[in-house]
Design an enzyme around this catalytic site. Structure first.
Site, mmCIF file in Angstrom:
data_model
loop_
_atom_site.group_PDB
_atom_site.id
_atom_site.type_symbol
_atom_site.label_atom_id
_atom_site.label_comp_id
_atom_site.label_asym_id
_atom_site.label_seq_id
_atom_site.Cartn_x
_atom_site.Cartn_y
_atom_site.Cartn_z
ATOM 1 N N ALA A 203 18.799 -63.718 33.865
ATOM 2 C CA ALA A 203 18.704 -64.683 32.775
ATOM 3 C C ALA A 203 19.803 -64.422 31.743
ATOM 4 C CB ALA A 203 17.313 -64.672 32.167
ATOM 5 N N CYS A 204 19.445 -64.413 30.466
ATOM 6 C CA CYS A 204 20.459 -64.303 29.411
ATOM 7 C C CYS A 204 21.134 -62.936 29.368
ATOM 8 C CB CYS A 204 19.834 -64.617 28.054
ATOM 9 S SG CYS A 204 19.357 -66.353 27.858
ATOM 10 N N SER A 205 20.601 -61.961 30.078
ATOM 11 C CA SER A 205 21.212 -60.628 30.127
ATOM 12 C C SER A 205 22.130 -60.449 31.323
ATOM 13 C CB SER A 205 20.122 -59.544 30.147
ATOM 14 O OG SER A 205 19.327 -59.602 28.990
ATOM 15 N N SER B 160 23.831 -66.077 29.251
ATOM 16 C CA SER B 160 24.501 -64.784 29.395
ATOM 17 C C SER B 160 25.920 -64.775 28.857
ATOM 18 C CB SER B 160 24.514 -64.379 30.872
ATOM 19 O OG SER B 160 25.398 -65.189 31.621
#
Length: 373
Positions: free
Chosen positions: A155-157, A334
């Site tokens: 995901a965003c990481s 990300s």
């Protein structure tokens, strides 16, 4: 011992922009149409009316003023309210690969490298255009790199997790150079008809070139340390996977199949998790807050970033210490922290320390301590 370094960055920015005023005009036209079409049910109390949005609401809630997208025509059409992205033929480059090639080319140019010198391509993003073949292998083919490629999703990481994976391979000696690329078409998984989130996301692609620091040809950032952590939570979720087409009732236009977020719970749970993660990472590396010259944080919400910056530094960040780009790009999953790093890092002096951090669904958090060299 081998050490990894970031020697080049690249950002692909779509040509189409949607301002808050444009977005609000389209959303409110949709709301007016929806309420008119469902007037009887709303009057009977069996259906709640939808509320209009405003530019002031968006800025106050997020700090976002505009966003770049791959297609604005569908998003701004009250009868459509999603991007219109043409399905590519199997003999054509995918959309994500095209974005990735552009960003990678810029990163290679900045590092003074050519594609044939690269050993690995990692496409790390929150949503992928297809399950397989891997987008990374397609990018490898289009660029003409050697070695191998693979996709990953945290995901965003995803970007910081991808950087750790590449750095670990360089430190282990299995490769010497890697491209970590983050093509984020976030507009395609956002529910543009939901007032609480219709403004959040934009599209972009970032890339970083990692190589052995002993091989770096110019100014670069040595990676001092990386750290990743995850903790399961349903408070940020996207169910839009292959099972969407397997439902016996044939329903595919379901709200719960797009981006979902329990915003208050996310604030309450993610902020202490991320702040503690960064503080522990710094402490283990012997880095006191005054020694940290810059924080490049995930670009999701200005209030969240201000809280984390104050917690980590022990005071409100000075202008430039914690650069924000979400006012221009919105949340690009990300890619956000890498856009900030790419745009606001060249002014640091040799020996200066900085920290890249991304966080989001999972929950997940990844941090990268770098030193200007």
């Amino acid at each position: 011992m081998l050490h990894a370094a970031i020697t080049g960055t690249g950002v692909f920015t779509p040509s189409q922009v949607i301002t808050n005023d444009e977005l609000v005009a389209a959303f409110n036209a949709y709301v007016e149409r929806y309420n008119a079409e469902n007037a009887d049910a709303i009057a009977a109390g069996t259906l709640a009316p939808k509320s209009p949005s405003s530019s002031e609401f968006i800025v106050n809630a997020s700090g976002i003023e505009q966003r770049f997208v791959m297609d604005k025509s569908g998003i701004l059409d009250p009868a459509v309210m999603h991007p219109l992205l043409r399905q590519r033929g199997d003999d054509e480059p995918s959309i994500m690969a095209e974005m990735a090639v552009d960003a990678c080319a810029k990163a290679l140019e900045k590092a003074g490298r050519t594609a044939d010198q690269v050993d690995a391509v990692i496409v790390a993003a929150s949503n992928h255009e297809r399950a397989y073949p891997a987008i990374a292998v397609e990018v490898q083919d289009l660029l003409g790199t050697g070695g191998f490629g693979f996709d990953m999703n945290v995901a965003c990481s995803s970007a910081t997790f991808g950087i750790q994976a590449a750095a670990d391979m360089i430190r282990a000696g299995s490769i010497s150079k890697a491209l970590v690329v983050n093509p984020e078409i976030c507009s395609a998984h956002l529910e543009w008809r939901d007032r609480d989130c219709h403004f959040i996301f934009g599209d972009v692609c970032t890339a970083v070139l990692l190589e052995r620091d002993s091989d770096a040809q110019g100014p670069h950032f040595t990676i001092r340390s990386t750290r990743c952590a995850t903790q399961f939570s349903n408070n940020i979720r996207n169910n839009n996977g292959f099972l969407r087409r397997s439902r016996p009732d044939g329903m595919t236009d379901r709200r719960d199949m797009q981006f979902m977020q329990e915003g208050r719970k996310v604030f309450k749970e993610v902020l202490p998790m991320v702040s503690t993660h960064i503080q522990n990472h710094m402490a283990d590396e012997g880095i006191a807050a005054p020694a940290l010259k810059r924080l490049w944080l995930h670009q999701a919400n200005k209030t969240m970033n201000d809280f984390i910056g104050k917690k980590v530094l022990g005071r409100a960040p000075e202008p430039g210490e914690q650069p924000n780009i979400l006012q221009d790009y919105a949340n690009t999953s990300s890619a956000g922290s890498i856009i900030a790093f790419s745009k606001f890092s060249d002014d640091l002096a040799p020996g200066d320390l900085g920290l890249i951090c991304s966080f989001g669904a999972g929950y997940s958090v990844g941090s990268v301590v770098v030193e200007r060299a």
